[in-house]
Design a protein around this motif. Structure first.
Motif, short mmCIF file in Angstrom:
data_model
loop_
_atom_site.label_atom_id
_atom_site.label_comp_id
_atom_site.label_asym_id
_atom_site.label_seq_id
_atom_site.Cartn_x
_atom_site.Cartn_y
_atom_site.Cartn_z
N GLU A 190 0.83 -1.21 0.00
CA GLU A 190 0.00 0.00 0.00
C GLU A 190 0.86 1.26 0.00
O GLU A 190 0.47 2.29 -0.57
CB GLU A 190 -0.93 0.00 1.22
N ALA A 191 2.03 1.20 0.63
CA ALA A 191 2.93 2.36 0.61
C ALA A 191 3.38 2.67 -0.81
O ALA A 191 3.45 3.84 -1.22
CB ALA A 191 4.14 2.10 1.51
N ASP A 192 3.68 1.65 -1.60
CA ASP A 192 4.04 1.85 -3.00
C ASP A 192 2.89 2.47 -3.77
O ASP A 192 3.08 3.38 -4.60
CB ASP A 192 4.42 0.51 -3.65
N VAL A 193 1.68 1.97 -3.52
CA VAL A 193 0.49 2.51 -4.19
C VAL A 193 0.33 3.99 -3.89
O VAL A 193 0.11 4.81 -4.80
CB VAL A 193 -0.76 1.73 -3.75
N GLN A 194 0.45 4.35 -2.64
CA GLN A 194 0.29 5.76 -2.25
C GLN A 194 1.35 6.64 -2.88
O GLN A 194 1.06 7.77 -3.32
CB GLN A 194 0.32 5.88 -0.73
N ASN A 195 2.58 6.14 -2.96
CA ASN A 195 3.65 6.93 -3.59
C ASN A 195 3.34 7.24 -5.04
O ASN A 195 3.50 8.38 -5.49
CB ASN A 195 4.98 6.16 -3.50
N LEU A 196 2.91 6.23 -5.80
CA LEU A 196 2.62 6.45 -7.21
C LEU A 196 1.38 7.31 -7.41
O LEU A 196 1.37 8.22 -8.24
CB LEU A 196 2.46 5.11 -7.93
N GLN A 197 0.33 7.04 -6.63
CA GLN A 197 -0.89 7.83 -6.77
C GLN A 197 -0.63 9.32 -6.51
O GLN A 197 -1.07 10.19 -7.27
CB GLN A 197 -1.96 7.32 -5.82
N ARG A 198 0.09 9.59 -5.42
CA ARG A 198 0.36 11.00 -5.08
C ARG A 198 1.17 11.68 -6.17
O ARG A 198 0.95 12.85 -6.50
CB ARG A 198 1.10 11.06 -3.74
N ASN A 199 2.13 10.95 -6.73
CA ASN A 199 2.96 11.55 -7.78
C ASN A 199 2.13 11.86 -9.02
O ASN A 199 2.29 12.93 -9.64
CB ASN A 199 4.11 10.59 -8.13
#
Length: 473
Positions: free
Chosen positions: A191-200
């Motif tokens: 989920e941390a990876d998901v949040q990083n990409l979504q925010r970017n």
């Protein structure tokens, strides 16, 4: 029934009769996806040719057809050794100081993805589902869309996706972010990876969040979700239980005598933290002199990417570190670290994991790390060992019962080794049981089925979705 097309940098082509040729952990992971589909597996042949053919070589193996293309020396230098492994890999693993970007390497990376897309497009049928794997092929969907393909295309990213400030330090980051949204579904490990990409994507590409992990960018919908990859639990467990029949395993166990075993198994890569782990083991022996001669650490580290300068230097550094520790702490009857650079087959590794009281999985950063899962699954339920696991590995999210450590703190790792060696059996069982149950539920088949079901479902929903203008309102 729809056909599944898998695309990866390397392809594992089985020999006649079904025996697979090893081509990395990806081969084990994706073969499960083919159990429910007829399919095509496309990618680089592993061969470097002065004049590669524009047409892929086709190899038929029953339900699955394999299509491979060669690379030219320039393609290999720029696409693979250059941009993929000297720019993308270190940035994705938060190692900005090791990133080496060049425009020529990026041009080669883009060119090879374009070449792959042209070769693949000739083989794709209208009802095919396309599943692309890993950082070598980030722009492939955009290239395929440019050729007119409207098939469902999913992408799974096997390594970490870093925070925006880290990823955006890469000069080509904006182009890659614009390209990645041409995938219908993007799968990441945590989920941390998901949040990083979504925010970017929201911050730099003006993506519009639609809920449920879906985003809209320039009128195109994509979904980003976590799909933590699993292992072949049943197969690995069986291999561990039968491992005593293997000569290497038997001789290793006999050579230990009464010593307890620490084990680490990693490809030679700076992300795996092998030198730092050795320093932690050195600290353990320094602060626990009574354990000298009673504990042996085996580190199995096959070499990789030897054509990349940073890996050549890492190999020298590790060998020097092993020599220093063994020279200062060892004696004629005992060698603290046994450092092995050859690769072993799964039955041998399974048996060594089972024999080890402590599994050391301490990467500085890792997308998932399947060694951690293999170690857990290989253990005896009556007397399991203890997993010491980096909190920066994706596996830490699924294995919280392990002893989670900061791999940058060698003293913390040394203390965890001591705690693992002295841990009572009841606590070892209590920690191991929920982990192995979770790994059994969330195995590699679970991973493949969930990703592909989501890809098919999302593309159906996308075709019924409102227009971009309506969504924006």
């Amino acid at each position: 029934m729809a056909r599944l097309v898998i695309v990866s940098n390397r392809v594992a082509i089985p020999e006649e009769g079904g025996k697979a040729v090893a081509a990395g952990g990806l081969a084990v992971a994706v073969k499960e996806a083919f159990t429910a589909y007829e399919g095509l597996w496309f990618g680089w042949s592993g061969t470097i040719s002065e004049e590669p053919s524009e047409e892929p070589t086709l190899i038929d193996r029953g339900r699955v057809q394999y299509a491979v293309v060669d690379l030219s020396p320039q393609d290999h230098l720029e696409y693979y050794a250059g941009f993929a492994n000297r720019a993308l890999w270190p940035i994705m693993h938060y190692r900005l100081g090791l990133g080496a970007f060049s425009r020529s390497d990026y041009a080669g990376y883009s060119r090879v993805n374009r070449t792959f897309a042209r070769a693949l497009a000739k083989l794709v049928e209208p009802d095919d589902i396309i599943w692309v794997h890993d950082y070598h092929l980030l722009p492939l969907a955009a290239e395929l869309r440019g050729l007119g393909l409207d098939n469902p295309i999913g992408y799974f990213h096997h390594i970490p996706w870093p925070a925006a400030d880290v990823f955006n330090s890469l000069p080509a980051s904006g182009e890659l972010l614009r390209a990645i949204v041409d995938y219908d579904l993007i799968g990441l490990q945590t989920e941390a990876d998901v949040q990083n990409l979504q925010r970017n994507l929201v911050d730099t590409q003006r993506a519009i969040p639609l809920g449920g992990g879906s985003l809209m960018v320039d009128g195109r919908r994509t979904r980003i979700r976590a799909f933590p990859i699993g292992i072949d639990v049943a197969g690995f467990k069986e291999a561990a239980e039968k491992a005593n029949a293997n000569k290497v395993v038997r001789e290793t166990i006999a050579g230990l005598r009464t010593r307890k075993l620490l084990i680490g198994v990693d490809r030679l890569d700076y992300s795996k933290g092998v030198p730092e782990r050795m320093e932690a083991v050195e600290s353990f022996f320094a602060s626990n002199p009574d354990q000298r001669g009673n504990v042996t650490y085996i580190q199995i580290t096959p070499k990789s990417r030897s054509e990349v300068p940073e890996y050549e230097q890492l190999s020298r550094d590790v060998n020097e570190k092993v020599g220093e520790i063994n020279g200062s702490l060892g004696d004629p009857a005992w060698t603290p670290i046994q450092y092995i650079t050859k690769a072993y087959p799964r039955p041998v590794l399974a048996g060594l994991y089972r024999a080890a009281r402590v599994g050391l999985v301490t990467p500085m950063r890792d997308g998932m790390n399947l060694v951690a899962k293999e170690y857990v699954v290989a253990q005896s339920e009556d007397d399991p060992g203890v997993l010491v696991l980096s909190k920066f590995a994706g596996a830490a999210r699924q294995l919280p019962e392990a002893l989670l450590i900061n791999p940058y703190d060698r003293f913390e790792v040394a203390e965890a080794i001591r705690a693992a060696l002295y841990m009572p059996k009841a606590e070892r069982v209590a920690r191991w049981k929920p982990m192995v149950e979770r790994m059994t539920r969330e195995d590699v088949d679970w991973w493949a089925r969930n990703f592909l079901a989501e890809l098919e479902n999302f593309r159906t929903m996308e075709r019924e979705a409102p227009t971009a203008a309506a969504a924006a309102e």
